[in-house]
Design an enzyme around this catalytic site. Sequence first.
Site, PDB file in Angstrom:
ATOM      1  N   ARG A   1       5.124  -6.981  11.101  1.00  0.00           N
ATOM      2  CA  ARG A   1       6.305  -6.153  10.818  1.00  0.00           C
ATOM      3  C   ARG A   1       7.479  -7.029  10.397  1.00  0.00           C
ATOM      4  NH1 ARG A   1       4.062  -2.777   9.184  1.00  0.00           N
ATOM      5  NH2 ARG A   1       2.237  -4.040   9.618  1.00  0.00           N
TER       6      ARG A   1
ATOM      7  N   ASP B   1      -1.831   7.871   3.935  1.00  0.00           N
ATOM      8  CA  ASP B   1      -1.381   6.514   4.256  1.00  0.00           C
ATOM      9  C   ASP B   1      -2.004   6.142   5.608  1.00  0.00           C
ATOM     10  OD1 ASP B   1      -0.071   4.111   4.103  1.00  0.00           O
ATOM     11  OD2 ASP B   1       1.947   4.905   4.439  1.00  0.00           O
ATOM     12  N   GLU B   2      -2.144   4.868   5.907  1.00  0.00           N
ATOM     13  CA  GLU B   2      -2.712   4.410   7.184  1.00  0.00           C
ATOM     14  C   GLU B   2      -4.069   5.084   7.445  1.00  0.00           C
ATOM     15  OE1 GLU B   2      -1.095   2.073   8.678  1.00  0.00           O
ATOM     16  OE2 GLU B   2       1.042   2.340   8.237  1.00  0.00           O
TER      17      GLU B   2
ATOM     18  N   GLN C   1      -5.774  -3.184  10.788  1.00  0.00           N
ATOM     19  CA  GLN C   1      -4.638  -2.590  11.507  1.00  0.00           C
ATOM     20  C   GLN C   1      -5.022  -1.309  12.240  1.00  0.00           C
ATOM     21  OE1 GLN C   1      -0.640  -2.683   9.548  1.00  0.00           O
ATOM     22  NE2 GLN C   1      -1.774  -3.448   7.794  1.00  0.00           N
TER      23      GLN C   1
ATOM     24  N   LYS D   1       0.835  -1.212   0.000  1.00  0.00           N
ATOM     25  CA  LYS D   1       0.000   0.000   0.000  1.00  0.00           C
ATOM     26  C   LYS D   1       0.867   1.258   0.000  1.00  0.00           C
ATOM     27  CE  LYS D   1      -2.132  -1.141   3.808  1.00  0.00           C
ATOM     28  NZ  LYS D   1      -1.480  -2.452   4.002  1.00  0.00           N
ATOM     29  N   THR D   2       1.833   1.272   0.894  1.00  0.00           N
ATOM     30  CA  THR D   2       2.684   2.454   0.978  1.00  0.00           C
ATOM     31  C   THR D   2       3.500   2.600  -0.305  1.00  0.00           C
ATOM     32  OG1 THR D   2       2.779   2.185   3.360  1.00  0.00           O
ATOM     33  CG2 THR D   2       4.445   3.601   2.388  1.00  0.00           C
TER      34      THR D   2
HETATM   35  P1  ATP Z   1       1.635  -2.038   6.004  1.00  0.00           P
HETATM   36  O1  ATP Z   1       0.190  -2.378   6.029  1.00  0.00           O
HETATM   37  O2  ATP Z   1       2.390  -2.805   7.010  1.00  0.00           O
HETATM   38  O3  ATP Z   1       1.892  -0.564   6.035  1.00  0.00           O
HETATM   39  P2  ATP Z   1       2.015  -1.969   3.148  1.00  0.00           P
HETATM   40  O4  ATP Z   1       0.834  -2.561   2.521  1.00  0.00           O
HETATM   41  O5  ATP Z   1       2.123  -0.493   3.179  1.00  0.00           O
HETATM   42  O6  ATP Z   1       2.202  -2.583   4.594  1.00  0.00           O
HETATM   43  P3  ATP Z   1       4.586  -1.854   1.890  1.00  0.00           P
HETATM   44  O7  ATP Z   1       5.376  -1.410   3.054  1.00  0.00           O
HETATM   45  O8  ATP Z   1       4.263  -0.879   0.837  1.00  0.00           O
HETATM   46  O9  ATP Z   1       3.272  -2.586   2.384  1.00  0.00           O
HETATM   47  O10 ATP Z   1       5.288  -3.093   1.184  1.00  0.00           O
HETATM   48  C1  ATP Z   1       5.821  -4.170   1.947  1.00  0.00           C
HETATM   49  C2  ATP Z   1       7.134  -4.619   1.342  1.00  0.00           C
HETATM   50  O11 ATP Z   1       6.898  -5.278   0.105  1.00  0.00           O
HETATM   51  C3  ATP Z   1       8.078  -3.487   1.054  1.00  0.00           C
HETATM   52  O12 ATP Z   1       9.394  -3.894   1.320  1.00  0.00           O
HETATM   53  C4  ATP Z   1       7.862  -3.237  -0.427  1.00  0.00           C
HETATM   54  O13 ATP Z   1       8.987  -2.648  -1.008  1.00  0.00           O
HETATM   55  C5  ATP Z   1       7.621  -4.642  -0.943  1.00  0.00           C
HETATM   56  N1  ATP Z   1       6.787  -4.690  -2.169  1.00  0.00           N
HETATM   57  C6  ATP Z   1       5.567  -4.175  -2.341  1.00  0.00           C
HETATM   58  N2  ATP Z   1       5.098  -4.417  -3.576  1.00  0.00           N
HETATM   59  C7  ATP Z   1       6.049  -5.111  -4.225  1.00  0.00           C
HETATM   60  C8  ATP Z   1       6.184  -5.663  -5.556  1.00  0.00           C
HETATM   61  N3  ATP Z   1       5.227  -5.542  -6.462  1.00  0.00           N
HETATM   62  N4  ATP Z   1       7.315  -6.329  -5.839  1.00  0.00           N
HETATM   63  C9  ATP Z   1       8.296  -6.459  -4.921  1.00  0.00           C
HETATM   64  N5  ATP Z   1       8.243  -5.970  -3.683  1.00  0.00           N
HETATM   65  C10 ATP Z   1       7.139  -5.301  -3.319  1.00  0.00           C
HETATM   66 MG    MG Z   2       2.292   0.872   4.771  1.00  0.00          MG
END
Ligand code: ATP
Ligand code: MG
Length: 767
Positions: free
Chosen positions: A619, A224-225, A258, A32-33
């Site tokens: 995490r 975000d969040e 979350q 997402k981020t």
């Molecule tokens: P959270 O809910 O914990 O905030 P999130 O959904 O924001 O998580 P991110 O932090 O954006 O998730 O991504 C998690 C990890 O996966 C990061 O290290 C990111 O770089 C990696 N990632 C995300 N999408 C891809 C992709 N398409 N290919 C490879 N790595 C990815």
């Molecule tokens: Mg995130």
Amino acid sequence: MDFLTGLNDVQKAAVTAADGPTLVIAGPGSGKTRVLTYRIAWLLQQGVAPDQILTLTFTNKAAKEMKERISHVMGNAANRVWAGTFHSIFARILRAEASKLGFPATFTVYDTDDSSSLLRSIIQEMQLDPQVYNVGAVRSRISLAKSNLMTPQVYRSNEEWMTQDRQQKKPFIVDIYEKYMQRCKLAGAMDFDDLLLQLFRLLRDNPDNVLEKYRQKFQYIHVDEFQDTNFLQYAILRRLIKYDGSKENLFVVGDDAQSIYAFRGATIDNIIDFERDFPDLKVYKLEQNYRSTHHIVAAANQVISHNKKQLQKTIWTDKNERHKIKLLKCLTDDEEAKRVADLILEYKNRYHIPNQEIAILYRTNAQSRKFEEYLRRQNLAYRVFGGMSFYQRKEVKDLVAYLRIAVNPIDEEAMRRVINYPTRGISDSTLQKIGKVANQLNCSFWDAMTQVPDITDRAKKSIAAFRTLVLKWQEQTTKANASQLATDILRQSGLLDTLKADTSPEGQSKVENVVSVIDAIAEFVNGEVPAAEIAGADEVQDKSLAAYLQTVTLLTDADDNKQDTDRITLMSVHSAKGLEFQCLFVTGMEEQLFPSFMSSEDPNGLDEERRLFYVAITRAKELLTLTYCQNRYRYGQIRSFPPSRFLEEIGPEHFEISGGFGSARNAGREQEAVSNGARVSGVTPIRRNNGPIQSTISAAAQAAFTASPAEAIVAGVTVLHLKFGKGTVVSVEGPKDGKIAAIQFEQDDVPERRIVLKFAKLQVLDS
Ligand code: ATP
Ligand code: MG
């Protein structure tokens, strides 16, 4: 467009979505981020001006990281994107528009301590019983009212709230609230909730000259969040978004599972409201977790499935399952800290993990101390976030208070803090008189200072001299360089000399601390630290002392002003949101701690604790260790609670059962074997397994067993234990009352067992 290759199809679709309201709802680690970051880069690439983009993140650090990533693909333009926390961005807008609200542009932001101290004075002045009107409770009531958009007038006319107060035997809360608002205004101060409330009022009451300006300015808004956005924050966002049907460019990402800030008024309902408010909302669901290995993802899914109220999501990973989740059962919190430190060393040796990829999480900040102790012993570099932070130290707060009155002399709390420190012959009773006059004349504390009758000539002189000094500083705030001015203030106030007079090592470190504030201001002015960016960088950055003070007050628990170096992270679970670590420890997994004792009676509270635990374990990228102790030093005594119920919600197939330290299900049995009687009366374990203890020694030997006194157990002796058999004591350590022996038992596959002598029955054998 080559940066889009790092995205899967759904992510790509979200990143390149057409204008209009957009929601990305997905589980942890699903990117997402990453989508949000790429979205901004993509917009820049499409020619959107950077300062038309507003991005709200959970911490200032997250905003900074996001900008850094964007600048990799889009260069310097990224620095001109407005990115920061709700509070820091809103404070920035409020500073520009403060006069419309009747506040000085240099308004102070009161932190929680300032608010509490002001409330304490008001409660005292109103002659209310401080036991009944507990400051913390009053503060949270007022905070709740503010986040529900209730001014004191609205509060007073709200029958439901007034009745609640009467039933609680606190009918005067609304009067305290009213006084508190007046006093903040007179002091040119806003508290954290005001930053939202006042911004809301500003936008509502100035539709043409203010609201329209910011609507034009922020063409694209991102959050975000989003699940932790509260009602008021959302109300502000809605106003900022244009409603002409075409420009509703609100792009939010979040995960209802979350959501962990119900106590701050955030509810997962805002996600549902969002769908209702924007019928043509585009929704993207991401399902692949890129962060964590299979066991972690599966365990997280199992845990969260115990919460009923949640949106259905599937989440999967194709990361292979090298490691299971490790479960460490410890006898004491001391042992917990030691074993975590030992395991970190072992992992570092075995897998070459850098410190910055390692984190220790806990439910309450108070748990950090023990870990710090053992990490230090092992010479492991670490950093503690939250808790008693640098800016909460007394000497630092004193200097900051001086800087605050230089910028905003009517700041009452800062003035009260330092007017007689170092001593200037202005007594407490004089201060009380000033306070009284301010109340009578309805003027600021600063103005009242010159109008107090019946005080000694000496006090009068001191006050006059001090005011002259403050006015001189104030004049300099618009002329001098902020760090030079801060240096002058540190000297001329007498603070530096006072601190220097204490030559003890402790005193010296205080001097170093205040000097490092000056260094931080110098860096801020020279633009070398993130602090300059975090309030939302514009082309011309504000390098004034006032701007610096605001960034400092609005640092969150997860922010850190220091340069990043390779350190292990220690933080509360709340602060860890959005972060990821290769190697993660979630500690203190005991009933009454995690879940917290405050949640145990309330099913919603329990659900929130479960979401918090879900945030915690997700995490971890690869190595996840959960720890719990049988005995923990809390509230001044050793207490014992059963393992957290959350441990039982994870299937045993995901745990690595090593060295006899079994899953939570075996806890009762092991407790029986190595300790007894430590349980505090009145606390009943939620579940115990009282199965027979398997002994490794013969019935005859058992009959002949006589326990030796704890003093007899010293390193080197051979001992007999009823369950584990014969062993050699390797070492004994810990305080007199909580000595722990490390014992190598002959028939054991565990390298060493650590046993609390107070509870264990051991017989010294003649070797
Ligand atoms: P959270 O809910 O914990 O905030 P999130 O959904 O924001 O998580 P991110 O932090 O954006 O998730 O991504 C998690 C990890 O996966 C990061 O290290 C990111 O770089 C990696 N990632 C995300 N999408 C891809 C992709 N398409 N290919 C490879 N790595 C990815
Ligand atoms: Mg995130």
